[in-house]
Design a protein around this motif. Sequence first.
Motif, mmCIF file in Angstrom:
data_model
loop_
_atom_site.group_PDB
_atom_site.id
_atom_site.type_symbol
_atom_site.label_atom_id
_atom_site.label_comp_id
_atom_site.label_asym_id
_atom_site.label_seq_id
_atom_site.Cartn_x
_atom_site.Cartn_y
_atom_site.Cartn_z
ATOM 1 N N SER A 61 0.411 4.030 1.288
ATOM 2 C CA SER A 61 0.479 4.665 2.599
ATOM 3 C C SER A 61 1.604 4.064 3.440
ATOM 4 N N SER A 62 1.711 2.734 3.451
ATOM 5 C CA SER A 62 2.785 2.147 4.268
ATOM 6 C C SER A 62 4.143 2.342 3.597
ATOM 7 N N LYS A 121 0.850 -1.194 0.000
ATOM 8 C CA LYS A 121 0.000 0.000 0.000
ATOM 9 C C LYS A 121 0.882 1.239 0.000
ATOM 10 N N TYR A 134 1.723 7.721 8.586
ATOM 11 C CA TYR A 134 1.095 8.197 7.359
ATOM 12 C C TYR A 134 0.110 9.334 7.641
ATOM 13 N N GLU A 146 -3.097 11.667 -2.150
ATOM 14 C CA GLU A 146 -3.748 10.771 -3.108
ATOM 15 C C GLU A 146 -3.852 11.430 -4.479
ATOM 16 N N SER A 169 0.184 12.790 5.622
ATOM 17 C CA SER A 169 -0.954 13.099 4.775
ATOM 18 C C SER A 169 -1.609 14.427 5.178
#
Lengths: 182, 148
Positions: free
Chosen positions: A93-94, A91, A104, A120, A108
């Motif tokens: 995010s990770s 992913k 994250y 994103e 973000s």
Amino acid sequence: MNLYLKYDTYLACRKILQEQFNKFQLSYTLKSFWEVEIKEELPRTMLDELSSSLNSYGIEVVGNHKSILIQKIKDTIIEMVYMEEKLPTSKTSSYLADKLNHRYGYISNLFSEVTYTSIENFIILQKIERVKELLITNELTIKEIAWKLNYSSVAHLSNQFKNVTGLTPSVFQRIINKRHST
Amino acid sequence: MQNGLINVLLADDDEDDRLFFREAFEKIKIKTRVKTVNDGVELMKHLIKNGNELPHILFLDLNMPRKNGMDCLLEIKRNNNLKDIPIAIYSTSASEEDIEETFVKGANVYIKKPSDFGTLKKILEEVITINWQYQTSGLNREAFLLNR
């Protein structure tokens, strides 16, 4: 009478910094000539005052932790999108959290706060730019491009491409080819 | 984006559209300086005149008297001093052929004139933001195509 001067810039700058940081009652350590560590977290207003005060000596605070981290986030994303073989399947995010050593959620929120766009959206934009590049060079089929950039299907890629550019990948490709042939 | 004003130029013969457009730019977050001209002849004169700053982006109406948008597009693309100006077609027509033809001739953005103010604001903001990315982040300008 003329006086002739010789400067020790390093010493002069250190003196100025010392006076300035004392004026703001900050305890600090010179980590290198270009980096100062301040023990406590500065409130925004104080940081601004300190910056403008240093400015009058021709010393500029070139970036804070935040803006440097933002640049690192962008660089990491671009590097990820342009990886030779294939986008990492973990992913994103990770992946980002791992690479940047931050949670994250923190990354973000910071990104959205500073850039007016989300991580994103930034990733989508970069991926679409990459798709365009691969479409222009014409080396890979759209199916191969979808695989390379981790789209679950050609349809998924086409939909996202259309959302971002307003065109389908094939119309985009046709326009570029026509431009080259005229 | 943070630094400085973005110069925007609009060529459109419709006075209401010009007004609408100016107002939309006043309402968006990004700071712009908007200049308008009333037709293609005036546009080309403005662009070619020495000393006039070139816009960061040109919004071009297709249907104009004296010289239409398509002719201006061709002239700009043939002129070495002007050919790198990003061009956004701003038109009432939404025919597939018009869209594709202008892109092939070198336009970067195609905007179908929206009827409500909110949509116009949103589109212009998006176009300006993306255009800025292309100008500052080393993206490939040839690939800058956006249809809205």
